[in-house]
Design an enzyme around this catalytic site. Structure first.
Site, PDB file in Angstrom:
ATOM      1  N   SER A  23      -6.027  25.823  51.705  1.00  0.00           N
ATOM      2  CA  SER A  23      -5.027  24.827  51.315  1.00  0.00           C
ATOM      3  C   SER A  23      -4.026  24.619  52.449  1.00  0.00           C
ATOM      4  O   SER A  23      -3.697  25.569  53.176  1.00  0.00           O
ATOM      5  CB  SER A  23      -4.294  25.337  50.063  1.00  0.00           C
ATOM      6  OG  SER A  23      -3.725  24.282  49.341  1.00  0.00           O
ATOM      7  N   PRO A  24      -3.536  23.389  52.605  1.00  0.00           N
ATOM      8  CA  PRO A  24      -2.551  23.164  53.673  1.00  0.00           C
ATOM      9  C   PRO A  24      -1.290  23.996  53.428  1.00  0.00           C
ATOM     10  O   PRO A  24      -0.757  23.998  52.326  1.00  0.00           O
ATOM     11  CB  PRO A  24      -2.255  21.661  53.565  1.00  0.00           C
ATOM     12  CG  PRO A  24      -2.666  21.271  52.178  1.00  0.00           C
ATOM     13  CD  PRO A  24      -3.798  22.182  51.815  1.00  0.00           C
ATOM     14  N   CYS A  26       2.397  24.804  55.383  1.00  0.00           N
ATOM     15  CA  CYS A  26       3.361  24.665  56.477  1.00  0.00           C
ATOM     16  C   CYS A  26       3.686  26.026  57.076  1.00  0.00           C
ATOM     17  O   CYS A  26       3.968  26.972  56.341  1.00  0.00           O
ATOM     18  CB  CYS A  26       4.670  24.075  55.955  1.00  0.00           C
ATOM     19  SG  CYS A  26       4.594  22.316  55.706  1.00  0.00           S
ATOM     20  N   ALA A  60       0.847  20.307  56.397  1.00  0.00           N
ATOM     21  CA  ALA A  60       1.410  18.956  56.411  1.00  0.00           C
ATOM     22  C   ALA A  60       1.825  18.642  57.844  1.00  0.00           C
ATOM     23  O   ALA A  60       2.690  19.310  58.416  1.00  0.00           O
ATOM     24  CB  ALA A  60       2.627  18.903  55.481  1.00  0.00           C
ATOM     25  N   GLN A 102      -3.876  17.528  57.225  1.00  0.00           N
ATOM     26  CA  GLN A 102      -3.100  16.838  56.193  1.00  0.00           C
ATOM     27  C   GLN A 102      -2.040  15.993  56.889  1.00  0.00           C
ATOM     28  O   GLN A 102      -1.193  16.510  57.610  1.00  0.00           O
ATOM     29  CB  GLN A 102      -2.435  17.842  55.248  1.00  0.00           C
ATOM     30  CG  GLN A 102      -1.805  17.136  54.065  1.00  0.00           C
ATOM     31  CD  GLN A 102      -1.059  18.066  53.124  1.00  0.00           C
ATOM     32  OE1 GLN A 102      -0.194  18.844  53.572  1.00  0.00           O
ATOM     33  NE2 GLN A 102      -1.358  18.003  51.843  1.00  0.00           N
ATOM     34  N   TYR A 186       7.003  14.396  48.201  1.00  0.00           N
ATOM     35  CA  TYR A 186       7.214  13.802  49.515  1.00  0.00           C
ATOM     36  C   TYR A 186       7.018  12.286  49.425  1.00  0.00           C
ATOM     37  O   TYR A 186       6.775  11.737  48.342  1.00  0.00           O
ATOM     38  CB  TYR A 186       6.309  14.495  50.548  1.00  0.00           C
ATOM     39  CG  TYR A 186       6.665  15.957  50.681  1.00  0.00           C
ATOM     40  CD1 TYR A 186       7.929  16.338  51.149  1.00  0.00           C
ATOM     41  CD2 TYR A 186       5.794  16.961  50.273  1.00  0.00           C
ATOM     42  CE1 TYR A 186       8.292  17.673  51.232  1.00  0.00           C
ATOM     43  CE2 TYR A 186       6.160  18.309  50.352  1.00  0.00           C
ATOM     44  CZ  TYR A 186       7.409  18.653  50.827  1.00  0.00           C
ATOM     45  OH  TYR A 186       7.789  19.976  50.898  1.00  0.00           O
ATOM     46  N   ARG A 234      -4.208  14.168  48.519  1.00  0.00           N
ATOM     47  CA  ARG A 234      -3.627  15.200  47.641  1.00  0.00           C
ATOM     48  C   ARG A 234      -2.573  14.555  46.755  1.00  0.00           C
ATOM     49  O   ARG A 234      -1.670  13.869  47.254  1.00  0.00           O
ATOM     50  CB  ARG A 234      -3.015  16.342  48.447  1.00  0.00           C
ATOM     51  CG  ARG A 234      -2.275  17.347  47.562  1.00  0.00           C
ATOM     52  CD  ARG A 234      -1.886  18.630  48.245  1.00  0.00           C
ATOM     53  NE  ARG A 234      -2.955  19.621  48.132  1.00  0.00           N
ATOM     54  CZ  ARG A 234      -2.766  20.941  48.217  1.00  0.00           C
ATOM     55  NH1 ARG A 234      -1.560  21.435  48.442  1.00  0.00           N
ATOM     56  NH2 ARG A 234      -3.780  21.784  48.110  1.00  0.00           N
ATOM     57  N   GLY A 331      -4.662  28.718  48.624  1.00  0.00           N
ATOM     58  CA  GLY A 331      -3.530  28.820  49.537  1.00  0.00           C
ATOM     59  C   GLY A 331      -3.167  30.253  49.828  1.00  0.00           C
ATOM     60  O   GLY A 331      -3.721  30.899  50.731  1.00  0.00           O
ATOM     61  N   ARG A 332      -2.249  30.791  49.010  1.00  0.00           N
ATOM     62  CA  ARG A 332      -1.640  32.077  49.349  1.00  0.00           C
ATOM     63  C   ARG A 332      -2.634  33.219  49.482  1.00  0.00           C
ATOM     64  O   ARG A 332      -2.416  34.141  50.273  1.00  0.00           O
ATOM     65  CB  ARG A 332      -0.544  32.403  48.318  1.00  0.00           C
ATOM     66  CG  ARG A 332       0.688  31.529  48.502  1.00  0.00           C
ATOM     67  CD  ARG A 332       1.586  31.567  47.289  1.00  0.00           C
ATOM     68  NE  ARG A 332       0.930  30.962  46.142  1.00  0.00           N
ATOM     69  CZ  ARG A 332       1.418  30.950  44.912  1.00  0.00           C
ATOM     70  NH1 ARG A 332       2.566  31.535  44.677  1.00  0.00           N
ATOM     71  NH2 ARG A 332       0.746  30.364  43.937  1.00  0.00           N
TER      72      ARG A 332
HETATM   73  C1  LIG Z   1       3.757  28.871  52.845  1.00  0.00           C
HETATM   74  C2  LIG Z   1       3.276  27.662  52.077  1.00  0.00           C
HETATM   75  C3  LIG Z   1       3.298  26.420  52.693  1.00  0.00           C
HETATM   76  C4  LIG Z   1       2.810  25.290  52.017  1.00  0.00           C
HETATM   77  N1  LIG Z   1       2.730  24.092  52.680  1.00  0.00           N
HETATM   78  C5  LIG Z   1       2.068  23.053  52.105  1.00  0.00           C
HETATM   79  C6  LIG Z   1       1.743  21.904  52.848  1.00  0.00           C
HETATM   80  O1  LIG Z   1       1.981  21.821  54.051  1.00  0.00           O
HETATM   81  N2  LIG Z   1       1.112  20.889  52.204  1.00  0.00           N
HETATM   82  C7  LIG Z   1       0.767  20.983  50.876  1.00  0.00           C
HETATM   83  O2  LIG Z   1       0.197  20.038  50.321  1.00  0.00           O
HETATM   84  N3  LIG Z   1       1.027  22.097  50.162  1.00  0.00           N
HETATM   85  C8  LIG Z   1       1.638  23.140  50.751  1.00  0.00           C
HETATM   86  N4  LIG Z   1       1.814  24.297  50.055  1.00  0.00           N
HETATM   87  C9  LIG Z   1       1.224  24.433  48.713  1.00  0.00           C
HETATM   88  C10 LIG Z   1      -0.168  25.062  48.827  1.00  0.00           C
HETATM   89  O3  LIG Z   1      -1.045  24.246  49.591  1.00  0.00           O
HETATM   90  C11 LIG Z   1      -0.792  25.296  47.439  1.00  0.00           C
HETATM   91  O4  LIG Z   1      -0.960  24.048  46.820  1.00  0.00           O
HETATM   92  C12 LIG Z   1       0.085  26.191  46.568  1.00  0.00           C
HETATM   93  O5  LIG Z   1       0.509  27.327  47.295  1.00  0.00           O
HETATM   94  C13 LIG Z   1      -0.669  26.648  45.321  1.00  0.00           C
HETATM   95  O6  LIG Z   1      -1.888  27.256  45.663  1.00  0.00           O
HETATM   96  P1  LIG Z   1      -2.053  28.882  45.758  1.00  0.00           P
HETATM   97  O7  LIG Z   1      -1.649  29.427  44.431  1.00  0.00           O
HETATM   98  O8  LIG Z   1      -3.518  29.082  46.063  1.00  0.00           O
HETATM   99  O9  LIG Z   1      -1.166  29.345  46.857  1.00  0.00           O
HETATM  100  C14 LIG Z   1       2.336  25.422  50.692  1.00  0.00           C
HETATM  101  C15 LIG Z   1       2.373  26.667  50.062  1.00  0.00           C
HETATM  102  C16 LIG Z   1       2.808  27.781  50.746  1.00  0.00           C
HETATM  103  C17 LIG Z   1       2.759  29.133  50.065  1.00  0.00           C
END
Ligand SMILES: Cc1cc2nc3c(=O)[nH]c(=O)nc-3n(C[C@H](O)[C@H](O)[C@H](O)COP(=O)(O)O)c2cc1C
Length: 364
Positions: A23-24, A26, A60, A102, A186, A234, A331-332
């Site tokens: 997952s994207p 930042c 992003a 992204q 956003y 997204r 993501g995490r």
């Molecule tokens: C450190 C961090 C940075 C994130 N940056 C973005 C981002 O750049 N673009 C985005 O769409 N979501 C971003 N998210 C959300 C994640 O992509 C993801 O949707 C969210 O963490 C839930 O998924 P997870 O439970 O697998 O972490 C970010 C999440 C985290 C933890």
């Protein structure tokens, strides 16, 4: 036979070797505040490709400097950015993984400090800037927000052109998937949601008008994005504001249909982020997965990625086997375990799918 986590997925003309997407996320790690990738970005993105993820989506990436959440965000507003990112895409592809980017504009949520600096609004004397949004209402910070300008028609065109130029550069940099960020409050989400869109022109009011910015954006990007590459969007399936006129799962399913008709290959279904009053569900395992399923069932045929609280191989595999989503977006857990996919192959008894770099063979 139904697909599972290790069934390749064809989207556009691109084949993902498995159904795991990073997952994207930042990294806020452009220390020179110039949007240029650093060793951190290279290491962060390529190590997840070494770990076996089928698709590694960059964070992003701002299409113009005003579209950064913080001054330390990654950008792709010049050819120099694209040249530097080409090193990342080449290495990711060498690992057999697909590099994605992204493309983003933070709208009224721009001009802040980094999370570990408090995510507070940046003032002009600290390098802050005027943000752009469909309405002139700033994000309701406790402190003084940066000024927010209601976008004129010409602002709309400028920003759309920045996305198109960024997509062209992303192609040249070697990315094989482009994802337009229309989630998490956003800029593009701010157009979609009645909570943040008070316009009375062709970009506000009805569903048709609120989705116009995104639909125009998709059409314009699709014109320059090669047809043999994949285009994702997204979205936040819901604003989590049930007591207000807000963006809902039903509208998301309808939008997903429109996006499919416009040539979008996959809708990546997240949730929330448009207003601090949102009513978050308990963030347990797979807390948002149901939205991906509802968008998939409520629309006709566009592929869907589900994200939120996927932490185990069994959970990711079941998501695909039960046809709740086409792609497991993680993501995490990827921050905890860059080798999630290799570990998943072992845990799920799919050793034949292990495609570990030869340098690491002796460990697997
Ligand atoms: C450190 C961090 C940075 C994130 N940056 C973005 C981002 O750049 N673009 C985005 O769409 N979501 C971003 N998210 C959300 C994640 O992509 C993801 O949707 C969210 O963490 C839930 O998924 P997870 O439970 O697998 O972490 C970010 C999440 C985290 C933890």
């Amino acid at each position: 036979m139904s697909a599972d986590l290790f069934t390749p997925l064809e989207l556009g003309g691109i084949e993902l070797p498995n159904r795991v997407m990073v997952s994207p996320m930042c990294q806020y790690s452009c220390e020179a505040r110039d949007g240029m990738p650093t060793d951190w970005h290279f290491s962060h993105l390529t190590s997840r490709a070494v770990g076996g993820a089928g698709l590694v989506m960059s964070e992003a990436t701002a299409v113009e400097p005003r579209g950064r959440i913080t001054p330390h965000d990654l950008g792709i507003w010049s050819d120099d950015h694209a040249d530097a990112l080409a090193d990342v895409t080449a290495f990711v592809r060498d690992q057999g993984s697909v590099p994605g980017i992204q493309l983003a504009h933070a709208g009224r949520k721009a001009s802040k400090t980094r999370p570990w600096e408090g995510s507070r609004p940046l003032q002009p004397d600290e390098g802050g800037w005027e943000t752009l949004a469909p309405s002139a209402t700033p994000w309701p910070y406790d402190g003084t927000p940066p000024a927010t300008r209601k976008m004129t028609k010409s602002d709309v065109e400028d920003v759309q052109e920045s996305f198109v130029a960024a997509a062209r550069r992303a192609d040249e940099a070697g990315f094989q998937v482009a994802e337009l960020h229309a989630a998490h409050g956003y800029l593009t989400h701010e157009f979609l949601s009645p909570v943040t869109n008070d316009r009375d022109d062709e970009y506000g009011g009805s569903f048709e008008n609120r989705t116009r910015f995104l639909r125009e954006l998709v059409a314009a990007v699709d014109d320059v994005w090669p047809s043999e590459k994949a285009l994702f969007v997204r979205i936040s399936a819901t604003d989590w504001l049930p007591d207000r006129d807000s963006w809902t799962v039903e509208q998301s399913a309808r939008l997903a249909d429109d996006l499919g008709d416009l040539g979008v290959d996959l809708v990546d279904v997240s949730a929330g982020g448009v207003h601090p009053d949102q009513q978050l569900p308990a963030s347990g395992p797979g807390y948002q997965i149901k939205y991906g399923r509802r968008v998939r069932e409520g629309s006709s045929g566009v592929a869907v990625g589900a994200v939120g609280g996927i932490t185990s191989p069994e959970q990711a595999d079941a998501l695909i086997r039960n046809e709740r989503a086409d792609l497991a977006v993680i993501g995490r857990e990827h921050l905890r375990d860059p080798y999630f996919t290799h570990h998943a192959a072992r845990r799920l008894g799919r050793e034949e799918e292990l495609d570990v770099p030869v340098q690491y063979d002796r460990a697997f």
